[in-house]
Motif scaffolding. Structure first.
Motif, PDB file in Angstrom:
ATOM      1  N   ALA A  95      -9.109   4.387   6.100  1.00  0.00           N
ATOM      2  CA  ALA A  95      -9.618   4.328   4.723  1.00  0.00           C
ATOM      3  C   ALA A  95     -10.104   2.925   4.344  1.00  0.00           C
ATOM      4  O   ALA A  95     -11.170   2.764   3.765  1.00  0.00           O
TER       5      ALA A  95
ATOM      6  N   SER B 298       0.822  -1.222   0.000  1.00  0.00           N
ATOM      7  CA  SER B 298       0.000   0.000   0.000  1.00  0.00           C
ATOM      8  C   SER B 298       0.851   1.264   0.000  1.00  0.00           C
ATOM      9  O   SER B 298       0.322   2.373  -0.085  1.00  0.00           O
TER      10      SER B 298
ATOM     11  N   GLY C 276      -3.918   5.746   9.410  1.00  0.00           N
ATOM     12  CA  GLY C 276      -4.592   6.500   8.351  1.00  0.00           C
ATOM     13  C   GLY C 276      -5.083   5.572   7.244  1.00  0.00           C
ATOM     14  O   GLY C 276      -6.183   5.738   6.717  1.00  0.00           O
ATOM     15  N   GLU C 277      -4.262   4.576   6.912  1.00  0.00           N
ATOM     16  CA  GLU C 277      -4.659   3.592   5.897  1.00  0.00           C
ATOM     17  C   GLU C 277      -5.841   2.758   6.399  1.00  0.00           C
ATOM     18  O   GLU C 277      -6.741   2.397   5.647  1.00  0.00           O
TER      19      GLU C 277
ATOM     20  N   GLU D 175      -0.088   4.689   1.572  1.00  0.00           N
ATOM     21  CA  GLU D 175      -1.074   5.599   0.967  1.00  0.00           C
ATOM     22  C   GLU D 175      -2.496   5.083   1.164  1.00  0.00           C
ATOM     23  O   GLU D 175      -2.778   3.916   0.897  1.00  0.00           O
ATOM     24  N   LYS D 176      -3.380   5.984   1.551  1.00  0.00           N
ATOM     25  CA  LYS D 176      -4.781   5.603   1.774  1.00  0.00           C
ATOM     26  C   LYS D 176      -5.424   5.001   0.521  1.00  0.00           C
ATOM     27  O   LYS D 176      -6.118   3.990   0.590  1.00  0.00           O
ATOM     28  N   THR D 177      -5.217   5.642  -0.638  1.00  0.00           N
ATOM     29  CA  THR D 177      -5.887   5.152  -1.845  1.00  0.00           C
ATOM     30  C   THR D 177      -5.369   3.757  -2.215  1.00  0.00           C
ATOM     31  O   THR D 177      -6.139   2.912  -2.665  1.00  0.00           O
TER      32      THR D 177
ATOM     33  N   ASP E 187      -2.844  10.945  10.311  1.00  0.00           N
ATOM     34  CA  ASP E 187      -3.937  10.743  11.295  1.00  0.00           C
ATOM     35  C   ASP E 187      -3.425  10.183  12.613  1.00  0.00           C
ATOM     36  O   ASP E 187      -3.831  10.602  13.692  1.00  0.00           O
TER      37      ASP E 187
ATOM     38  N   THR F 261      -1.510  -0.471  14.039  1.00  0.00           N
ATOM     39  CA  THR F 261      -2.406   0.687  13.981  1.00  0.00           C
ATOM     40  C   THR F 261      -2.799   1.107  15.390  1.00  0.00           C
ATOM     41  O   THR F 261      -3.606   0.442  16.043  1.00  0.00           O
TER      42      THR F 261
END
Ligand code: 1QQ
Length: 377
Positions: free
Chosen positions: A113, A79, A109-110, A82-84, A178, A130
């Motif tokens: 999302a 990933s 933050g991921e 990155e969130k997207t 975040d 997390t």
């Protein structure tokens, strides 16, 4: 056309949610391997976190498969922090690979999302690193076995206050991450609760490289300590610059400080940095020492860090939950089985979920001395 048909079928299955996952088979005794998706920060600036996580998972998978009771297959998605990318990875693992559950992503933050996507699809997802406030609250299928900052940070901050008799402190954090913001809020509330004056609050952003303006301001205020909430890339540059301009006081960090990469980049400037962790390789415990020996044997004599230890524990939690669920494919059963974990004994200690699915676990406060994490007693 056949490709489209297959895609549509998979989407239909996933869209029905966890309760409608493909029919359960007998997971144990030579059944089909349990497909577990992994979303990890494997390349880019913070890749040392994701690589450690991958190493812990691969070690655990090898051991579990060798035991022969249950077969697990890990499907990795990078990933890149990155969130997207985390969202794309979750969709692919859920709809295309049809995984029974997901481990990751690496950053809170991921997870903010990707967690809701897994939750809506009825796929259990568990972050191993997390630590921000509000992760399990994302939904009933969202878990973490990472020590939340609301438990870790107060321990580190209060230990520093009592050890160094702190009266005035400067605070710094990355304001576009975040998790870093959440960690900062916990630092702030802990300092207030303990009557410690905050003489400066300075912000920066992930990937920044120049911290001279913030640190020059802080140096002039002569704080007794500096508290920083950021990932290792930023924290190590902050430490280097701080030492360079003569700030010699202790630093207290949030979970980002737990990677040995911080010491690698900052060198001697990392000495005096304090952080709380559920992992301490010096622990005299047979399970811990066996894990360290096996990890060193597999990875070129490397000592496992907290991120490797937590992911190693996470896969064993999944495996034991899958065995109890009696299925390698039933997402709902896996979810319920994970939620019921009460007396798990891992390399990061005793573990249980409370009624809000928050981890119940203990931390040790560590300080970096001569380039090593040691217990701050
Ligand atoms: C979070 C963290 C990071 C330090 C993980 C690498 O704790 O994003 O929640």
């Amino acid at each position: 056309f056949s490709g489209m048909t297959i895609g549509a079928l998979l989407l239909t299955t996933a869209g029905c949610g966890g309760g409608a996952a493909p029919a359960a088979n007998s997971g144990s005794q030579g059944g089909e391997a349990a497909k577990i998706g992994v979303i990890s920060y494997l390349t880019g600036g913070g890749a040392a976190y994701g690589q450690a996580i991958k190493e812990g998972l691969d070690l655990a998978a090898g051991e579990i498969n060798a035991q022969g009771k249950l077969k697990v297959e890990l499907i990795y998605e990078d990933s890149r922090g990155e969130k997207t990318e985390a969202i794309n990875a979750a969709n692919k693992l859920i709809n295309k690979d049809n995984v029974v559950g997901i481990i990751g992503p690496t950053l809170s933050g991921e997870m903010f999302a990707a967690g809701p996507i897994a939750d809506q699809a009825g796929v259990p997802i568990m972050g191993t690193s997390t630590t921000a406030e509000g992760i399990p609250a994302l939904g009933n299928f969202v878990f973490r076995n990472a020590l939340p900052e609301f438990l870790a940070v107060p321990q580190a901050v209060e230990k520093a206050i009592s050890t160094y008799n702190l009266k005035k402190v400067a605070v710094m954090y990355s304001n576009n991450n975040d998790w870093a913001v959440s960690g900062y809020k916990t630092i702030e509330s802990t300092l207030k609760k303990n009557g410690v004056e905050i003489v400066a609050t300075e912000t920066f952003a992930d990937k920044d490289t120049d911290y001279s303006a913030q640190l020059t301001k802080i140096a002039a205020l002569k704080p007794d300590a500096v508290m920083v909430s950021s990932l290792y890339q930023e924290a190590s540059l902050v430490l280097k610059k701080a030492r360079e301009i003569g700030i010699t006081v202790p630093f207290v960090g949030t979970n980002g400080f737990n990677s040995p990469e911080l010491i690698k980049i900052a060198g001697a400037a990392a000495d005096g940095a304090i952080v709380a962790s559920p992992w301490f390789p010096g622990k005299q415990d047979d399970k811990v020492q066996k894990f360290i020996a096996d990890y060193k044997a597999k990875y070129n004599n490397k000592i496992p860090d907290q991120f490797a230890a937590q992911s190693y524990d996470a896969l064993y939690m999944f495996a034991s939950a899958l065995e109890k669920a009696g299925s390698t494919t039933d997402r709902q059963k896996l979810r319920d089985s994970i939620a019921n974990i009460k007396d798990f004994q891992g390399v990061t200690g005793k573990f249980a979920f409370d009624e809000k699915r928050e981890p119940v676990m203990n931390a040790t406060v560590l300080i970096i001395k001569d380039g090593q994490f040691t217990e701050l007693k």
